[in-house]
Design a protein around this motif. Sequence first.
Motif, PDB file in Angstrom:
ATOM      1  N   ALA A 101       0.957  -1.132   0.202  1.00 57.52           N
ATOM      2  CA  ALA A 101       0.423   0.068   0.114  1.00 57.52           C
ATOM      3  C   ALA A 101       0.711   1.452   0.339  1.00 57.52           C
ATOM      4  CB  ALA A 101      -0.921  -0.008   1.600  1.00 57.52           C
ATOM      5  N   GLU A 102       1.947   0.860   0.543  1.00 56.44           N
ATOM      6  CA  GLU A 102       3.053   2.753   0.725  1.00 56.44           C
ATOM      7  C   GLU A 102       3.723   2.705  -0.377  1.00 56.44           C
ATOM      8  OE1 GLU A 102       4.673   2.426   4.994  1.00 56.44           O
ATOM      9  OE2 GLU A 102       6.613   1.184   4.008  1.00 56.44           O
ATOM     10  N   ALA A 103       4.030   1.234  -0.885  1.00 57.89           N
ATOM     11  CA  ALA A 103       5.063   1.706  -1.811  1.00 57.89           C
ATOM     12  C   ALA A 103       4.363   3.400  -2.939  1.00 57.89           C
ATOM     13  CB  ALA A 103       5.286   0.248  -2.818  1.00 57.89           C
ATOM     14  N   PRO A 104       3.438   3.361  -3.348  1.00 54.02           N
ATOM     15  CA  PRO A 104       4.239   3.804  -4.307  1.00 54.02           C
ATOM     16  C   PRO A 104       3.976   5.069  -3.594  1.00 54.02           C
ATOM     17  CG  PRO A 104       1.988   3.151  -4.648  1.00 54.02           C
ATOM     18  CD  PRO A 104       2.749   2.688  -3.106  1.00 54.02           C
ATOM     19  N   ASN A 105       3.595   5.558  -2.567  1.00 57.08           N
ATOM     20  CA  ASN A 105       3.659   6.655  -1.797  1.00 57.08           C
ATOM     21  C   ASN A 105       5.558   6.901  -1.818  1.00 57.08           C
ATOM     22  OD1 ASN A 105       1.126   7.085  -1.226  1.00 57.08           O
ATOM     23  ND2 ASN A 105       1.159   5.977   0.603  1.00 57.08           N
ATOM     24  N   PHE A 106       6.193   5.913  -1.453  1.00 57.17           N
ATOM     25  CA  PHE A 106       7.798   5.535  -1.068  1.00 57.17           C
ATOM     26  C   PHE A 106       8.325   6.017  -2.581  1.00 57.17           C
ATOM     27  CE2 PHE A 106       6.807   4.756   3.279  1.00 57.17           C
ATOM     28  CZ  PHE A 106       7.946   4.740   3.580  1.00 57.17           C
ATOM     29  N   ALA A 107       8.191   5.697  -3.507  1.00 58.86           N
ATOM     30  CA  ALA A 107       8.611   5.880  -4.329  1.00 58.86           C
ATOM     31  C   ALA A 107       8.914   7.806  -5.565  1.00 58.86           C
ATOM     32  CB  ALA A 107       8.037   4.629  -6.026  1.00 58.86           C
ATOM     33  N   LYS A 108       7.603   7.626  -5.094  1.00 57.37           N
ATOM     34  CA  LYS A 108       6.618   9.150  -5.728  1.00 57.37           C
ATOM     35  C   LYS A 108       7.527  10.765  -4.863  1.00 57.37           C
ATOM     36  CE  LYS A 108       2.686  12.911  -6.224  1.00 57.37           C
ATOM     37  NZ  LYS A 108       1.630  12.139  -6.350  1.00 57.37           N
TER      38      LYS A 108
END
Length: 204
Positions: A101-108
């Motif tokens: 769930a948090e992976a896209p947030n960290f990538a951005k």
Amino acid sequence: MSACRVPRRLASHRRTALFAAGAALAALTLSACGEGTSGGSEQTQFVEGKDGVERVAKADRKPVPDISGETTQSAKLDIKDYKGKVVVLNVWGSWCAPCIAEAPNFAKVANETKAKGVQFVGINTRDSQKSQAVSFEEQHKVPYPSLFDPTGKLMLRFPKGSLNPQAIPSTIAVDRQGKIAARSIGPLGEDELRKMLQPLIDEK
């Protein structure tokens, strides 16, 4: 969404590796990918804010331990090489729903803050094969390296009483002097992650 637990089939598959870690793993305050116990009483200066992020005043911070090894891509990595940058350590597993769930947030946020002197580094744990981690990184377009730590040995290196990782996912922020400055347990949204990092980006 709370921190996640190790699937039984994965825990069983790794029993041999975990026994090899022996007494060291027995000392780990991290529970089975749920929330762990308190980090101890030696460092009492950290304060939890309303956003759930625990922070340490600059004068009270402790040096980050030796966090080095081989990445999921079989390269060597030592976070000491990033001294002078704000380093974000994110503990994750490919099987962990909150990590997904948090992976896209960290990538951005990693892409947004790179030019501001921020370096993200993952610590992949409880995945028995690098290929599992690599598939996760490719699927979620993770733009930064991750150390491969299947038995959690790197997490054991954090000193007792420090802002150590106690769940999967956990996020540790290290200041430009290589000292532990903040911690969040559980998944983070984009805005939460930015708020965690901005004070360290602004520090002189």
